[in-house]
Design a protein around this motif. Sequence first.
Motif, short mmCIF file in Angstrom:
data_model
loop_
_atom_site.label_atom_id
_atom_site.label_comp_id
_atom_site.label_asym_id
_atom_site.label_seq_id
_atom_site.Cartn_x
_atom_site.Cartn_y
_atom_site.Cartn_z
N ALA A 46 0.84 -1.20 0.00
CA ALA A 46 0.00 0.00 0.00
C ALA A 46 0.87 1.26 0.00
N ALA A 47 0.46 2.25 -0.76
CA ALA A 47 1.18 3.53 -0.81
C ALA A 47 0.74 4.40 0.36
N MET A 48 1.71 4.94 1.09
CA MET A 48 1.40 5.68 2.31
C MET A 48 2.18 6.97 2.40
N VAL A 49 1.62 7.89 3.20
CA VAL A 49 2.24 9.18 3.48
C VAL A 49 2.20 9.39 5.00
N ILE A 50 3.25 9.93 5.55
CA ILE A 50 3.28 10.26 6.98
C ILE A 50 3.02 11.75 7.15
N GLN A 51 2.00 12.09 7.93
CA GLN A 51 1.73 13.49 8.23
C GLN A 51 2.53 13.90 9.46
N LEU A 52 3.29 14.95 9.31
CA LEU A 52 4.20 15.39 10.37
C LEU A 52 3.60 16.53 11.18
N ALA A 53 4.15 16.71 12.38
CA ALA A 53 3.82 17.85 13.23
C ALA A 53 5.11 18.65 13.46
N ASN A 58 14.28 15.43 14.73
CA ASN A 58 15.27 14.34 14.73
C ASN A 58 14.66 13.01 14.28
N ILE A 59 13.90 13.06 13.19
CA ILE A 59 13.25 11.86 12.66
C ILE A 59 14.22 11.15 11.72
N ASP A 60 14.33 9.84 11.89
CA ASP A 60 15.21 9.03 11.04
C ASP A 60 14.43 8.62 9.79
N PHE A 61 14.34 9.52 8.82
CA PHE A 61 13.55 9.25 7.63
C PHE A 61 14.10 8.07 6.82
N ALA A 62 15.40 7.97 6.73
CA ALA A 62 16.00 6.85 5.98
C ALA A 62 15.66 5.52 6.65
N GLY A 63 15.74 5.49 7.99
CA GLY A 63 15.39 4.27 8.72
C GLY A 63 13.92 3.92 8.58
N ILE A 64 13.04 4.94 8.60
CA ILE A 64 11.60 4.71 8.44
C ILE A 64 11.31 4.17 7.05
N LYS A 65 11.98 4.71 6.06
CA LYS A 65 11.79 4.22 4.68
C LYS A 65 12.17 2.74 4.58
N GLN A 66 13.27 2.35 5.21
CA GLN A 66 13.69 0.95 5.20
C GLN A 66 12.69 0.08 5.96
N LEU A 67 12.14 0.60 7.05
CA LEU A 67 11.14 -0.14 7.82
C LEU A 67 9.91 -0.43 6.97
N PHE A 68 9.44 0.56 6.23
CA PHE A 68 8.27 0.36 5.37
C PHE A 68 8.55 -0.71 4.31
N THR A 69 9.74 -0.66 3.73
CA THR A 69 10.10 -1.66 2.72
C THR A 69 10.10 -3.06 3.32
N ALA A 70 10.64 -3.20 4.54
CA ALA A 70 10.69 -4.49 5.21
C ALA A 70 9.29 -5.02 5.51
N LEU A 71 8.33 -4.11 5.75
CA LEU A 71 6.96 -4.51 6.06
C LEU A 71 6.08 -4.63 4.81
N LYS A 72 6.70 -4.56 3.64
CA LYS A 72 5.98 -4.65 2.36
C LYS A 72 5.01 -3.49 2.17
N LEU A 73 5.43 -2.30 2.59
CA LEU A 73 4.66 -1.09 2.39
C LEU A 73 5.48 -0.12 1.53
N VAL A 74 4.80 0.83 0.91
CA VAL A 74 5.48 1.80 0.06
C VAL A 74 5.31 3.19 0.68
N LEU A 75 6.37 3.74 1.22
CA LEU A 75 6.33 5.09 1.78
C LEU A 75 6.63 6.08 0.66
N VAL A 76 5.60 6.81 0.24
CA VAL A 76 5.74 7.76 -0.86
C VAL A 76 6.42 9.04 -0.40
#
Length: 236
Positions: A46-53, A58-76
């Motif tokens: 599933a294609a997803m977007v994270i809404q930020l506040a 200090n968000i680890d965007f690269a790590g989050i992107k890898q996490l989504f890939t590992a969970l079979k999700l697509v972080l757009v």
Amino acid sequence: MSEPFFELKGSLFPLSVIHSSDLTLAGLQTALEKKLSQAPGFFHQAAMVIQLAPEQQNIDFAGIKQLFTALKLVLVGVANASPEQKQQAQAAGLAVLRLGQDAKPTSSASTAAEKQNDSAAASVQQVPMHTKVVEQNIRSGQQIYAKGADLIVRGAVGAGAEVIADGHIHIYGTLRGKAIAGAAGDTGKRIFCHNLQAELVSIAGHYWLSDSLQGDFWNKAACIRMQDDSIVIGEL
């Protein structure tokens, strides 16, 4: 020899938007795995977007992107990012989008869009819908799809089962599994059931999981529909 054809057009696609106060890798992984366990097939790739506040730093965007890939999700990408968040997200290869009030068009563009939507809705209503009738219970692991049709189930939809229709869905028993109406994109379609205990309901790409459904109409007859770009539940 003719030139290769290439055309770039704007378009809109449904994206799941994640709102979370905890964007640490551990916190996000726990929350995502919990949701995925409720409806694994629905969210696969599933294609997803994270809404930020603004306060989320200090968000680890690269790590989050890898996490989504590992969970079979697509972080757009991410939405509503501050200038600092925008720079960090783009460095991780994520798109930066605008949602909500920031994405509203001008009044003239809005009027044109409304006319286009009205025209699209009219053309959808003019397409005759057939009806597919299932005279039995739908058991766990089974999937029924009514393509270009309404779906009537004269029985129950068990946990782990899935019913999908381009039109309306009528369930004359308990809905414990997943029901997806308006699968072709028509937000005017509805889900009717005599006992709401669903794992997931979806209309035209908008969905609610069971934890959002457990309100006034849980274990009761219900009608599920779209209103103002949101799912609402009312009396059958």
